[in-house]
Scaffold this motif. Structure first.
Motif, PDB file in Angstrom:
ATOM      1  N   SER A   1      55.505 101.948  54.989  1.00 48.28           N
ATOM      2  CA  SER A   1      56.752 102.105  55.738  1.00 48.28           C
ATOM      3  C   SER A   1      56.615 101.403  57.088  1.00 48.28           C
ATOM      4  O   SER A   1      55.527 101.007  57.500  1.00 48.28           O
ATOM      5  CB  SER A   1      57.048 103.588  55.953  1.00 48.28           C
ATOM      6  N   ALA A   2      57.727 101.261  57.768  1.00 44.37           N
ATOM      7  CA  ALA A   2      57.722 100.667  59.101  1.00 44.37           C
ATOM      8  C   ALA A   2      57.009 101.606  60.084  1.00 44.37           C
ATOM      9  O   ALA A   2      56.937 102.814  59.842  1.00 44.37           O
ATOM     10  CB  ALA A   2      59.152 100.420  59.551  1.00 44.37           C
ATOM     11  N   PRO A   3      56.439 101.051  61.163  1.00 44.66           N
ATOM     12  CA  PRO A   3      56.435  99.646  61.558  1.00 44.66           C
ATOM     13  C   PRO A   3      55.361  98.848  60.834  1.00 44.66           C
ATOM     14  O   PRO A   3      54.224  99.293  60.716  1.00 44.66           O
ATOM     15  CB  PRO A   3      56.142  99.720  63.057  1.00 44.66           C
ATOM     16  N   ALA A   4      55.767  97.712  60.331  1.00 45.05           N
ATOM     17  CA  ALA A   4      54.827  96.854  59.607  1.00 45.05           C
ATOM     18  C   ALA A   4      55.277  95.410  59.777  1.00 45.05           C
ATOM     19  O   ALA A   4      56.446  95.129  60.047  1.00 45.05           O
ATOM     20  CB  ALA A   4      54.775  97.230  58.135  1.00 45.05           C
ATOM     21  N   LEU A   5      54.342  94.491  59.605  1.00 48.31           N
ATOM     22  CA  LEU A   5      54.693  93.073  59.655  1.00 48.31           C
ATOM     23  C   LEU A   5      54.230  92.397  58.368  1.00 48.31           C
ATOM     24  O   LEU A   5      53.276  92.839  57.721  1.00 48.31           O
ATOM     25  CB  LEU A   5      54.099  92.398  60.890  1.00 48.31           C
ATOM     26  N   ILE A   6      54.966  91.366  57.998  1.00 49.99           N
ATOM     27  CA  ILE A   6      54.686  90.608  56.774  1.00 49.99           C
ATOM     28  C   ILE A   6      54.175  89.231  57.191  1.00 49.99           C
ATOM     29  O   ILE A   6      54.791  88.564  58.026  1.00 49.99           O
ATOM     30  CB  ILE A   6      55.966  90.451  55.929  1.00 49.99           C
ATOM     31  N   VAL A   7      53.032  88.827  56.636  1.00 51.68           N
ATOM     32  CA  VAL A   7      52.477  87.517  56.967  1.00 51.68           C
ATOM     33  C   VAL A   7      52.263  86.734  55.679  1.00 51.68           C
ATOM     34  O   VAL A   7      51.761  87.266  54.684  1.00 51.68           O
ATOM     35  CB  VAL A   7      51.162  87.640  57.773  1.00 51.68           C
ATOM     36  N   ILE A   8      52.671  85.474  55.700  1.00 49.70           N
ATOM     37  CA  ILE A   8      52.598  84.625  54.517  1.00 49.70           C
ATOM     38  C   ILE A   8      51.940  83.303  54.908  1.00 49.70           C
ATOM     39  O   ILE A   8      52.357  82.656  55.871  1.00 49.70           O
ATOM     40  CB  ILE A   8      54.010  84.358  53.944  1.00 49.70           C
ATOM     41  N   GLY A   9      50.889  82.928  54.186  1.00 50.30           N
ATOM     42  CA  GLY A   9      50.217  81.672  54.484  1.00 50.30           C
ATOM     43  C   GLY A   9      48.736  81.730  54.153  1.00 50.30           C
ATOM     44  O   GLY A   9      48.175  82.800  53.879  1.00 50.30           O
TER      45      GLY A   9
ATOM     46  N   GLY B   1      61.527  77.213  46.875  1.00 49.80           N
ATOM     47  CA  GLY B   1      60.452  76.270  46.639  1.00 49.80           C
ATOM     48  C   GLY B   1      59.061  76.653  47.102  1.00 49.80           C
ATOM     49  O   GLY B   1      58.112  75.886  46.890  1.00 49.80           O
ATOM     50  N   MET B   2      58.871  77.811  47.716  1.00 55.26           N
ATOM     51  CA  MET B   2      57.517  78.170  48.131  1.00 55.26           C
ATOM     52  C   MET B   2      56.711  78.619  46.920  1.00 55.26           C
ATOM     53  O   MET B   2      57.218  79.321  46.036  1.00 55.26           O
ATOM     54  CB  MET B   2      57.536  79.289  49.181  1.00 55.26           C
ATOM     55  N   ASP B   3      55.450  78.227  46.868  1.00 55.26           N
ATOM     56  CA  ASP B   3      54.557  78.567  45.764  1.00 55.26           C
ATOM     57  C   ASP B   3      54.405  80.092  45.663  1.00 55.26           C
ATOM     58  O   ASP B   3      54.001  80.744  46.643  1.00 55.26           O
ATOM     59  CB  ASP B   3      53.192  77.931  46.011  1.00 55.26           C
ATOM     60  N   PRO B   4      54.739  80.668  44.502  1.00 55.25           N
ATOM     61  CA  PRO B   4      54.618  82.127  44.331  1.00 55.25           C
ATOM     62  C   PRO B   4      53.186  82.638  44.553  1.00 55.25           C
ATOM     63  O   PRO B   4      52.987  83.830  44.820  1.00 55.25           O
ATOM     64  CB  PRO B   4      55.050  82.355  42.879  1.00 55.25           C
ATOM     65  N   LYS B   5      52.199  81.743  44.442  1.00 58.82           N
ATOM     66  CA  LYS B   5      50.797  82.142  44.609  1.00 58.82           C
ATOM     67  C   LYS B   5      50.329  82.064  46.067  1.00 58.82           C
ATOM     68  O   LYS B   5      49.141  82.298  46.348  1.00 58.82           O
ATOM     69  CB  LYS B   5      49.893  81.250  43.750  1.00 58.82           C
ATOM     70  N   THR B   6      51.231  81.755  46.988  1.00 59.17           N
ATOM     71  CA  THR B   6      50.859  81.686  48.402  1.00 59.17           C
ATOM     72  C   THR B   6      50.307  83.043  48.870  1.00 59.17           C
ATOM     73  O   THR B   6      50.929  84.081  48.618  1.00 59.17           O
ATOM     74  CB  THR B   6      52.081  81.316  49.272  1.00 59.17           C
ATOM     75  N   PRO B   7      49.157  83.082  49.521  1.00 59.67           N
ATOM     76  CA  PRO B   7      48.603  84.353  50.005  1.00 59.67           C
ATOM     77  C   PRO B   7      49.586  85.062  50.943  1.00 59.67           C
ATOM     78  O   PRO B   7      50.278  84.418  51.744  1.00 59.67           O
ATOM     79  CB  PRO B   7      47.334  83.935  50.751  1.00 59.67           C
ATOM     80  N   ALA B   8      49.642  86.370  50.825  1.00 52.59           N
ATOM     81  CA  ALA B   8      50.549  87.162  51.664  1.00 52.59           C
ATOM     82  C   ALA B   8      49.911  88.519  51.955  1.00 52.59           C
ATOM     83  O   ALA B   8      49.032  88.988  51.222  1.00 52.59           O
ATOM     84  CB  ALA B   8      51.897  87.344  50.979  1.00 52.59           C
ATOM     85  N   ALA B   9      50.340  89.142  53.035  1.00 52.62           N
ATOM     86  CA  ALA B   9      49.824  90.470  53.394  1.00 52.62           C
ATOM     87  C   ALA B   9      50.876  91.241  54.164  1.00 52.62           C
ATOM     88  O   ALA B   9      51.789  90.667  54.763  1.00 52.62           O
ATOM     89  CB  ALA B   9      48.548  90.341  54.229  1.00 52.62           C
ATOM     90  N   VAL B  10      50.730  92.556  54.143  1.00 55.61           N
ATOM     91  CA  VAL B  10      51.545  93.452  54.970  1.00 55.61           C
ATOM     92  C   VAL B  10      50.580  94.299  55.782  1.00 55.61           C
ATOM     93  O   VAL B  10      49.616  94.855  55.239  1.00 55.61           O
ATOM     94  CB  VAL B  10      52.468  94.349  54.122  1.00 55.61           C
ATOM     95  N   VAL B  11      50.838  94.382  57.096  1.00 49.60           N
ATOM     96  CA  VAL B  11      49.992  95.184  57.984  1.00 49.60           C
ATOM     97  C   VAL B  11      50.855  96.265  58.620  1.00 49.60           C
ATOM     98  O   VAL B  11      51.825  95.960  59.318  1.00 49.60           O
ATOM     99  CB  VAL B  11      49.346  94.317  59.091  1.00 49.60           C
ATOM    100  N   ARG B  12      50.517  97.508  58.363  1.00 47.46           N
ATOM    101  CA  ARG B  12      51.274  98.640  58.914  1.00 47.46           C
ATOM    102  C   ARG B  12      50.533  99.246  60.101  1.00 47.46           C
ATOM    103  O   ARG B  12      49.315  99.404  60.069  1.00 47.46           O
ATOM    104  CB  ARG B  12      51.470  99.718  57.839  1.00 47.46           C
TER     105      ARG B  12
END
Length: 508
Positions: free
Chosen positions: A226-234, A190-201
């Motif tokens: 590649s790792a190490p990375a974090l995923i942020v959604i919001g 149910g989360m909106d596919p258009k929700t802003p997201a990012a990956v920081v390596r």
């Protein structure tokens, strides 16, 4: 060490990437421990704080590749403490944020071992901040959840409906291997596919890379990371353009090879990294005192009152001069009545640390400027003491000797440093170097010798730029067939950094 008395274990968080994120408490404990047990995500620079005789044990874990299983790490910590050792268990980030520090603490408690947890700056907070993403902001997120990206049993252990319904920020750690499964599960629940997201390596390091997208496409956009990375959604991801500061620095994404001696490289390295650059230490020179000349200097110091002038031309010269002065049971007071001349701000700064403010500092930090500044002050009755490098140009000595007596004492020599930890030719061939800094003609000459007969051709092919501190260094580079892409206007470390900065800005 008294093995009858148990030692203590300190679970220390090393912070996220940038070694300056280590706490004062963490540094203090590292500086006095007997053993340091460290993980894969710990910045190796932190190990320099440990004593030279400290035992270093690597137990790093990367996904399914464990140098040592967790149970064995627990047992190791217990054994070391029972041997009477004070142990720093050094972890990336914070020990209690998916760092298994809690498991280790429980194991130590059950074994009757004293321990202490020292918090670290987790990438959940610090890493996102360095990407320009605040984990909360009152306009768009008043809460956050931190979730492990290590998914078991097809991710059934996570309540995806609750995660997908969150109105705050979601952060997944260690999730790059499962990023497609994570984003798909959130959308399906149910989360909106258009929700802003990012990956920081590799957040907060010069290798940091941030990819921004939306929940439906971030896995594809960040597939190369590649790792190490974090995923942020919001929604907080949308604030990045306003709040980014780290990857806007002029040297961000650039790699520098620093050719100064190990002892002198720190100032240049610090300035480059402060501007966002990554540095590779490739020392080409080392300083070695000449014992017989140091004895000559001590004899001269014994008759220091016979001199009217003292000339010091380098930081190394200052250090060795005051070492000889101390050996003669004298200090800066012995220089009363002498006119002290220093070449360069760094040399002048080194003198001031010993309580001596030089009377003359030429505007340009080359021999010609020294002669021009000092010659009008001299008469045939003067006598100059000039302790300096065996490798120094003869010009100053020859010019001043025409006016008065000069005692030149060659107290140290600059030799080629053959010890190196990095394969710079391989980096050049792979086009992974942006700038090479040269702070003297000697660093240029020895750099060319270390690289080998194909140095000029390799440099041309690599695309790396040569940055020179001044005209004499540039002259040497040209003799070696190397380009002079940048030359400092002011012949100092600060001037060199400013010249490179100007080049970076113009390149954009």
């Amino acid at each position: 060490m008294n093995s009858e008395k148990a030692g203590k274990v300190y679970l220390v968080g090393g912070g996220c990437g940038n070694p300056e994120f280590l706490t004062i408490r963490g540094k203090k404990l590292l500086s006095r421990c007997d053993t340091v047990v460290y993980d894969a995500l710990v910045n190796p620079a932190l190990l320099a704080y440990a004593p030279e005789n400290c035992e270093r044990i690597y137990v790093g874990k990367r996904a399914a590749n464990h140098a040592l299983p967790q149970d064995e790490i627990n047992a190791l910590l217990v054994r070391l403490a029972k041997e009477g050792k004070d142990v720093v268990r050094l972890k990336g980030g914070d020990p209690y944020v998916f760092g298994r520090g809690g498991e280790e603490g429980v194991a130590l408690h059950k074994a009757g071992i004293a321990f202490e947890e020292v918090p670290g700056i987790t990438s959940v907070i610090g890493g996102l901040a360095y990407a320009g993403i605040p984990i909360t902001h009152r306009d768009c997120a008043s809460s956050f959840q931190v979730v492990t990206g290590h998914l078991k049993n097809d991710a059934a252990h996570l309540d995806w409906k609750v995660l997908a319904a969150t109105k705050g920020t979601l952060v997944f750690l260690m999730g790059m291997k499962n990023i497609e499964k994570i984003t798909k599960s959130l959308i399906e629940n149910g989360m909106d596919p258009k929700t802003p997201a990012a990956v920081v390596r590799e957040a907060s390091t010069p290798r940091q890379e941030t990819v921004v997208g939306e929940l439906e496409n971030i896995a594809e956009k960040a597939a190369h990371l590649s790792a190490p990375a974090l995923i942020v959604i919001g929604k907080v991801v949308g604030l990045r353009e306003d709040l980014r500061f780290f990857d806007n620095r002029p040297f961000f994404g650039k790699r520098f090879v620093v050719t100064r001696s190990r002892a002198q490289a720190s100032k240049l390295v610090e300035k480059i990294e402060e501007e966002g650059g990554a540095t590779v230490m490739y020392p080409t020179i080392r300083i070695q005192p000449v014992d017989s000349e140091m004895e000559r200097l001590k004899k001269a110091i014994g008759h220091i009152g016979d001199y009217s002038h003292l000339i010091l031309t380098s930081v190394n010269g200052v250090a060795l001069f005051f070492e000889a002065l101390a050996d003669c049971r004298k200090d800066a007071r012995a220089l009363a009545g002498l006119t002290v001349t220093a070449i360069g701000k760094a040399t002048a700064g080194a003198l001031k640390k010993h309580g001596v403010t030089p009377d003359i500092v030429p505007k340009q930090f080359v021999g010609e400027a020294l002669v021009d500044a000092l010659a009008p002050e001299l008469s045939p009755s003067d006598r100059i003491l000039m302790p300096r490098s065996k490798n120094a140009r003869a010009y100053v000595m020859e010019a001043l000797s025409k006016i008065c007596e000069v005692d030149e004492i060659k107290i140290y020599e600059t030799l080629r440093e053959d010890r190196t930890d990095v394969d710079v030719p391989a980096l050049l061939k792979a086009h992974e170097v942006d700038y090479i800094t040269f702070t003297s003609s000697t660093t240029a000459r020895y750099f060319a010798e270390k690289i080998g007969p194909d140095c000029a051709a390799l440099m041309k092919e690599s695309g790396a730029k040569c940055a020179s501190i001044g005209p004499k260094t540039s002259e040497q580079l040209k003799k070696l067939g190397l380009p002079v892409d940048i030359q400092a206007k002011t012949y100092t470390i600060d001037g060199l950094v400013e010249a490179i900065k100007e080049d970076c800005i113009n390149a954009h």
